[in-house]
Design an enzyme around this catalytic site. Structure first.
Site, short mmCIF file in Angstrom:
data_model
loop_
_atom_site.label_atom_id
_atom_site.label_comp_id
_atom_site.label_asym_id
_atom_site.label_seq_id
_atom_site.Cartn_x
_atom_site.Cartn_y
_atom_site.Cartn_z
N LYS A 248 -11.62 -9.76 -2.44
CA LYS A 248 -11.58 -8.43 -3.06
C LYS A 248 -12.56 -7.46 -2.40
O LYS A 248 -12.35 -6.25 -2.43
CB LYS A 248 -11.82 -8.53 -4.57
N LYS B 54 -0.63 -15.52 -1.98
CA LYS B 54 -0.41 -15.62 -3.43
C LYS B 54 0.35 -14.38 -3.94
O LYS B 54 0.07 -13.28 -3.50
CB LYS B 54 -1.78 -15.71 -4.13
N LYS C 208 -0.24 -9.15 -8.71
CA LYS C 208 0.22 -7.91 -9.32
C LYS C 208 -0.41 -6.68 -8.68
O LYS C 208 0.07 -5.58 -8.86
CB LYS C 208 -0.01 -7.92 -10.83
#
Ligand code: ATP
Ligand code: LTN
Length: 334
Positions: A114, A196, A199
């Site tokens: 992230k 992966k 969303k």
């Protein structure tokens, strides 16, 4: 509560939940609700670690509670609540921060990923994310935590912190175990099956949202990236795309992976992708119908949240008081 073990898990209201969240988490939440005392949270404080539009966050929180209910989580059996409604989560995080080392947080894969994808906003919360997650879990004497494979490292840290605290201050926390689905612990992106399904992917064709309609779902599966040898076999290492589709098909149709492989023997990828899309659309349709009903009933949704927060607070506050006492925070009493 009956004499069952406690189970805790949560999903973040960041964007629209995907079929990855459903297969890796929510579907198992439903299955496990009779075996354990289940506590299911909506991790809104975790969402603040990346930039959110405040209006969208608010809406996503409300909608995620409706999705939980529509998928079949029963508020009469489980505690369902929004994380920020129970202040103990942030409070325990402060205490646990004082026994957590920056090195162990800097090593977390999710933090590193992230930090790369949100370079303009690498904040302290992003780094501290796993400590807040440990607090969520440890406040409830949790024995088991059902999550997808991506959360393994965070569960390990939670165990380390529980043991560290217990060693330093005496037996306080239950040391939890993660439980991971046998198949579908990591549903992969439809546009890049080595990644992966997430969303927050900027490519909307990479994921199927639990809020997509039938046509959108079928279109996205038709576009799913596979390979060119036209053989339908389950081999996640060498045939990631096809194996991912087989896993998704198996969960949504209830057919085992072995039987699905037999069913599609000799068929082409086009046929196969269509069948997977149809199975997913069929599985999501009743959930969507129910969800759209529930969403209209604001009084009911709010009452579930309020009752959930009260019940969660009772347990969490007991643990927090114990922690404050153990570390030596003075309590004034008359
Ligand atoms: P984001 O993409 O915003 O980082 P996320 O979907 O990865 O969010 P959460 O909403 O917090 O993260 O995930 C909730 C649960 O869904 C967790 O148990 C997580 O492991 C599981 N999960 C998320 N993505 C997948 C996936 N692709 N396959 C299986 N499980 C998943
Ligand atoms: N970090 C988790 C969501 C989450 C969670 C939790 C899961 C927040 N708190 C406690 C299990 C237990 C994720 O899946 N991204």
């Amino acid at each position: 509560m009956e004499d069952k073990k406690t189970l805790f898990s949560a999903v973040q209201p960041s964007g629209t939940p995907t079929i990855g969240n459903y297969v890796g988490a929510i579907n198992n939440f439903v299955k496990l609700q009779d075996e354990y005392n289940c506590i299911y949270s909506i991790a809104d404080l975790h969402c603040l670690t990346v930039k959110q539009d405040p209006q969208s966050l608010k809406k996503a929180t409300y909608e995620l509670m409706a999705l939980y209910l529509a998928c079949g989580i029963d508020p009469e059996k489980c505690i369902m609540f929004v994380q920020s409604h129970v202040p103990c989560h942030a409070e325990l995080t402060w205490v646990l921060n004082t026994i957590t080392y920056p090195g162990e947080l800097g090593r977390m894969t999710q933090f590193k990923d992230k930090s790369r994808t949100h370079q303009d906003n690498v904040n302290m919360g992003l780094m501290d994310y796993p400590v807040l997650m440990a607090s969520d879990i440890l406040l409830y004497n949790t024995a088991v935590v059902p999550v997808g494979a991506d959360q393994k490292q965070h569960i390990e840290l939670t165990r380390d912190l529980a043991l560290r605290f217990n060693n330093r201050f005496g037996e306080t926390f239950t040391v939890p175990d993660g439980i991971f689905p046998k198949y579908g612990a990591k549903i992969m992106s439809l546009s890049d099956p080595t990644k992966k399904m997430s969303k927050s992917d900027e490519n909307i064709n990479a994921y199927v949202s639990m809020y997509d309609d039938t046509d959108t779902i079928i279109r996205k599966f038709k576009k799913a990236v596979t390979d060119s040898d036209n053989k339908i076999v389950f081999d996640p290492e060498n045939k990631a795309g096809i194996s991912n589709l087989l896993t998704i098909y198996s969960v949504f149709s209830g057919v085992s992976i072995e039987d699905a492989v037999k069913e599609f023997e000799g068929k082409g990828y086009g046929d196969f992708k269509l069948k997977v899309g149809e199975a997913v659309a069929e599985g999501i349709k009743p959930i969507t119908n129910k969800r759209l009903e529930i969403i209209k009933d604001k009084a009911y949704l709010n009452s579930v949240m309020i009752k959930g927060a009260e019940n969660a607070y009772r347990i969490a506050n007991r643990t927090l008081r114990k922690v404050y006492k153990k570390v030596g925070l003075y309590k004034a009493e008359l």
